[in-house]
Design a protein around this motif. Sequence first.
Motif, PDB file in Angstrom:
ATOM      1  N   ASP A   1      36.336  44.886  28.643  1.00  0.00           N
ATOM      2  CA  ASP A   1      36.315  43.561  28.011  1.00  0.00           C
ATOM      3  C   ASP A   1      37.058  42.517  28.852  1.00  0.00           C
ATOM      4  OD1 ASP A   1      34.787  44.222  25.779  1.00  0.00           O
ATOM      5  OD2 ASP A   1      36.531  44.903  24.639  1.00  0.00           O
ATOM      6  N   LEU A   2      38.166  42.935  29.469  1.00  0.00           N
ATOM      7  CA  LEU A   2      38.933  41.991  30.298  1.00  0.00           C
ATOM      8  C   LEU A   2      38.070  41.461  31.447  1.00  0.00           C
ATOM      9  CD1 LEU A   2      42.409  43.798  30.488  1.00  0.00           C
ATOM     10  CD2 LEU A   2      41.907  41.653  29.303  1.00  0.00           C
ATOM     11  N   ALA A   3      37.303  42.339  32.079  1.00  0.00           N
ATOM     12  CA  ALA A   3      36.471  41.911  33.212  1.00  0.00           C
ATOM     13  C   ALA A   3      35.286  41.069  32.738  1.00  0.00           C
ATOM     14  CB  ALA A   3      35.993  43.119  34.005  1.00  0.00           C
ATOM     15  N   LEU A   4      34.670  41.475  31.624  1.00  0.00           N
ATOM     16  CA  LEU A   4      33.554  40.683  31.087  1.00  0.00           C
ATOM     17  C   LEU A   4      34.021  39.284  30.705  1.00  0.00           C
ATOM     18  CD1 LEU A   4      31.880  43.295  28.672  1.00  0.00           C
ATOM     19  CD2 LEU A   4      30.867  42.374  30.781  1.00  0.00           C
ATOM     20  N   ASP A   5      35.153  39.223  30.024  1.00  0.00           N
ATOM     21  CA  ASP A   5      35.678  37.927  29.576  1.00  0.00           C
ATOM     22  C   ASP A   5      36.025  37.038  30.774  1.00  0.00           C
ATOM     23  OD1 ASP A   5      36.772  36.479  27.009  1.00  0.00           O
ATOM     24  OD2 ASP A   5      38.329  36.227  28.546  1.00  0.00           O
ATOM     25  N   MET A   6      36.565  37.645  31.827  1.00  0.00           N
ATOM     26  CA  MET A   6      36.893  36.889  33.046  1.00  0.00           C
ATOM     27  C   MET A   6      35.633  36.197  33.559  1.00  0.00           C
ATOM     28  SD  MET A   6      39.571  36.442  35.196  1.00  0.00           S
ATOM     29  CE  MET A   6      40.614  37.802  35.729  1.00  0.00           C
ATOM     30  N   ALA A   7      34.549  36.986  33.702  1.00  0.00           N
ATOM     31  CA  ALA A   7      33.309  36.435  34.256  1.00  0.00           C
ATOM     32  C   ALA A   7      32.692  35.394  33.324  1.00  0.00           C
ATOM     33  CB  ALA A   7      32.317  37.570  34.510  1.00  0.00           C
ATOM     34  N   GLY A   8      32.679  35.680  32.025  1.00  0.00           N
ATOM     35  CA  GLY A   8      31.984  34.804  31.081  1.00  0.00           C
ATOM     36  C   GLY A   8      32.754  33.531  30.755  1.00  0.00           C
TER      37      GLY A   8
END
Length: 263
Positions: free
Chosen positions: A90-97
């Motif tokens: 989730d941390l990586a997805l949220d970073m990108a989004g």
Amino acid sequence: MTTVARAIRAALLTADPRAKCFATRKVARAWRRGDLAWEFDVAMPDRPAWPAAPELLPPGQMPKRRKAGSERGRIALWHSLAHIEFVAIDLALDMAGRFGAEMGEDFVSDFLAVAADEAMHFALLARKLESLGSHYGALPAHAGLWEAAHATRHDVAARLAVVPMVLEARGLDVTPATLERVAAAGDKHGAKILERILDDEIRHVGMGTKHFLRCAEMTQSPPESLWQDLVKRHFHGAIKPPFNDSARLAAGLSRGFYAEIAH
Ligand SMILES: [Fe+2]
Ligand SMILES: [Fe+2]
């Protein structure tokens, strides 16, 4: 054609761990193939969707670590690692989004690749737990891991300073000792998993550092002091030795960043 923001948001809002891994790899693949439109037309959720189990407990309420050599101790170790990787997706997805629109396509490529790595790490650890007769969700887990993301949701430099450059860098410091213990106990398969994770995490910290340096350049700030200011403001844990200086340096994180504020 769906948009990159919608695809990322859908993965964040998938609660079931297996389904979240699947959704994450699908977004990363679609992005690589050019199947997602460059449009940030929806906001990222304040909190991603998580499964009903594991029960999330504040750090102070976590049960005491079992003896490391015992079967239950081994399960507790792999469970806590699986949880870290689950939140890392989730941390990586949220970073990108959340920050992709302002940071550009390379940034999105990098962090969607990170998200796919984290999904793989989680899957390896979930399978490891199953081989021990347990599963992800069988034990309570740390509630605090999303806090750093929430605290830095309005500032990409702060997010990069805290998530890859503090939390993931901390993983570089502690993983070698865990790996050694697991190998010493004769668990070759477990040691292999940790080796792979350590290699990938050096790259993750490296990507975080690379994009942080761009932020520093854009605001014409000296990177070390900008990082130190942001960490003091947004991270309330300790930056403490022992540091894995060589792995950190391989990720572009020299002692000039962290030695001064370590305590
Ligand atoms: Fe990971
Ligand atoms: Fe990572």
